[in-house]
Enzyme design. Sequence first.
Site, short mmCIF file in Angstrom:
data_model
loop_
_atom_site.label_atom_id
_atom_site.label_comp_id
_atom_site.label_asym_id
_atom_site.label_seq_id
_atom_site.Cartn_x
_atom_site.Cartn_y
_atom_site.Cartn_z
N CYS A 120 15.13 65.71 33.93
CA CYS A 120 14.53 64.69 33.07
C CYS A 120 13.04 64.49 33.38
O CYS A 120 12.67 64.31 34.55
CB CYS A 120 15.28 63.36 33.23
SG CYS A 120 14.64 62.09 32.13
N CYS A 163 11.68 57.75 36.77
CA CYS A 163 12.45 56.61 37.31
C CYS A 163 12.72 56.87 38.80
O CYS A 163 13.38 57.87 39.13
CB CYS A 163 13.75 56.46 36.54
SG CYS A 163 13.49 56.43 34.75
N CYS A 185 16.35 57.63 40.25
CA CYS A 185 17.29 58.51 39.55
C CYS A 185 17.34 59.94 40.10
O CYS A 185 16.30 60.59 40.28
CB CYS A 185 16.93 58.54 38.07
SG CYS A 185 18.12 59.49 37.10
N CYS A 216 31.07 56.65 26.92
CA CYS A 216 29.60 56.63 26.89
C CYS A 216 29.07 58.01 27.25
O CYS A 216 29.41 58.57 28.30
CB CYS A 216 29.08 55.58 27.87
SG CYS A 216 27.29 55.51 27.89
N CYS A 258 29.49 55.17 22.69
CA CYS A 258 28.18 54.71 23.15
C CYS A 258 27.43 55.95 23.62
O CYS A 258 28.05 56.92 24.06
CB CYS A 258 28.36 53.72 24.30
SG CYS A 258 26.79 53.10 24.97
N CYS A 317 23.29 48.05 23.85
CA CYS A 317 23.79 47.93 25.22
C CYS A 317 22.55 48.01 26.10
O CYS A 317 21.85 49.03 26.10
CB CYS A 317 24.75 49.08 25.52
SG CYS A 317 25.25 49.17 27.26
N ARG A 354 29.28 44.63 32.05
CA ARG A 354 29.91 45.78 32.70
C ARG A 354 29.45 45.95 34.15
O ARG A 354 28.24 46.07 34.39
CB ARG A 354 29.57 47.07 31.93
CG ARG A 354 29.95 46.97 30.47
CD ARG A 354 29.62 48.23 29.69
NE ARG A 354 29.75 47.93 28.27
CZ ARG A 354 30.89 47.90 27.60
NH1 ARG A 354 32.02 48.19 28.20
NH2 ARG A 354 30.90 47.60 26.31
N1 SAM Z 1 18.25 59.04 30.39
C1 SAM Z 1 18.67 57.88 29.75
C2 SAM Z 1 17.68 56.74 29.90
O1 SAM Z 1 17.48 56.26 31.02
O2 SAM Z 1 17.10 56.37 28.92
C3 SAM Z 1 20.04 57.42 30.15
C4 SAM Z 1 20.66 57.72 31.45
S1 SAM Z 1 20.22 56.66 32.74
C5 SAM Z 1 21.05 57.48 34.02
C6 SAM Z 1 21.05 55.13 32.43
C7 SAM Z 1 20.85 54.03 33.43
O3 SAM Z 1 21.59 54.28 34.61
C8 SAM Z 1 19.45 53.76 33.94
O4 SAM Z 1 18.66 53.06 33.04
C9 SAM Z 1 19.73 52.95 35.19
O5 SAM Z 1 19.83 51.57 34.87
C10 SAM Z 1 21.09 53.49 35.65
N2 SAM Z 1 20.95 54.30 36.86
C11 SAM Z 1 20.51 55.57 36.94
N3 SAM Z 1 20.47 56.00 38.22
C12 SAM Z 1 20.90 54.97 38.98
C13 SAM Z 1 21.09 54.76 40.39
N4 SAM Z 1 20.78 55.69 41.29
N5 SAM Z 1 21.56 53.55 40.80
C14 SAM Z 1 21.85 52.58 39.91
N6 SAM Z 1 21.68 52.72 38.58
C15 SAM Z 1 21.22 53.88 38.12
C1 DTB Z 2 24.28 52.10 32.86
O1 DTB Z 2 23.56 51.09 32.88
N1 DTB Z 2 24.88 52.60 33.95
C2 DTB Z 2 25.60 53.81 33.62
C3 DTB Z 2 25.45 53.87 32.07
N2 DTB Z 2 24.56 52.80 31.79
C4 DTB Z 2 25.01 55.10 31.43
C5 DTB Z 2 25.01 55.00 34.35
C6 DTB Z 2 25.06 54.84 35.83
C7 DTB Z 2 24.45 56.05 36.45
C8 DTB Z 2 24.55 56.03 37.94
C9 DTB Z 2 23.82 57.12 38.59
C10 DTB Z 2 24.33 58.51 38.39
O2 DTB Z 2 25.55 58.75 38.19
O3 DTB Z 2 23.52 59.42 38.48
FE1 SF4 Z 3 15.66 60.27 33.03
FE2 SF4 Z 3 17.14 59.22 34.99
FE3 SF4 Z 3 15.10 57.84 33.98
FE4 SF4 Z 3 17.33 58.24 32.47
S1 SF4 Z 3 17.18 57.07 34.36
S2 SF4 Z 3 15.17 58.44 31.84
S3 SF4 Z 3 17.91 60.30 33.21
S4 SF4 Z 3 14.95 59.80 35.08
#
Ligand code: SAM
Ligand code: DTB
Ligand code: SF4
Length: 304
Positions: free
Chosen positions: A48, A52, A55, A92, A123, A183, A255
Amino acid sequence: MVTKETISEIYNKPLLALITDARVIHQTNFPVDDIELCHLVSVKTGGCPEDCKYCSQSIYNKSPIKLNPLLPVSEIEEAVTKAKSHGVKRICLGAAYRTPNSSAIDKISQYIQIIKKHGLESCATLGSLNMEQAEQLKSAGLDYYNHNIDTSPEFYPEVITTRTFNDRIDTISNVANVGMKVCCGGIMGLGESRDDRVSFIHALYQLPAIPDSIPINMLVKVDGAKLNNTTPFDKNELVRMIATVRILFPKTRIRLSAGRNELSKLEQSLLFLSGANSIFFGDKLLTVENNEANSDLEMIKNLV
Ligand code: SAM
Ligand code: DTB
Ligand code: SF4
């Protein structure tokens, strides 16, 4: 208009009074045995271009994850059938994009049709969307779009720099404008202050549409991510967050999302009593481990 001061007063109440207020509101709006199981499928993993800092899927982090292009349609059919057999009501689809291109939208539309064919809620969380993209997903049958603000507008630049807070609001606005349900939630434990938590709730309250679903994540510290050594936060803050969100969003599904495997069943029960009414079910979230499915089934059987 609900001000930050009002939200702060609620958030900072004595804990038992706060939980009691939230419980009363919860009981008037949801059946006592309603805990929705939601299953996540990572349909495109890693690579990606957003930064973030929490992530594993960001190219700016050096997390050891397995990259995957868009999954074949047959794998979605399999995942949906299996999840449904365990009582999952909502699927989702997650993809690590800045924004999905048109061929990705076409394929994801096929995934959505499979979910709808099985009679489940759909979703997706695929990054930023313009109106046209939102319209295409809506036409494919998508019920909800997940796009998180993640944290307060003030703390946000410490966490993400490649996409602004307002960019996120634009996507949410496009989703709401085409009539899809929103959401939108965030993450606790990024190093934010209590004021940031209050400001995050205030920002949720000011979204272009009241979110029908609010995921509350706790930071999962992943290898290679820039934000993976924050000081652990007091779990009472999680209770305060859930209860305050329940009071301000009486009809919204709340959630328990990432990081739930750091919580005992007893701690989760307290969060259900405080207003949470959904969990992500399945051994894996997108890239990280989730609570073991059998253990969750046991927990739910005991609760409802
Ligand atoms: N790429 C998409 C976006 O962010 O627009 C969706 C996927 S992203 C993994 C969805 C959400 O998962 C993020 O906005 C964040 O709130 C949560 N998330 C991702 N990595 C995480 C982590 N290591 N710990 C907790 N929450 C996480
Ligand atoms: C959200 O707020 N949490 C979910 C869902 N929306 C998509 C994703 C959590 C991702 C956790 C980190 C991972 O699995 O990499
Ligand atoms: Fe990309 Fe992860 Fe950020 Fe979603 S949360 S936009 S997958 S870097």
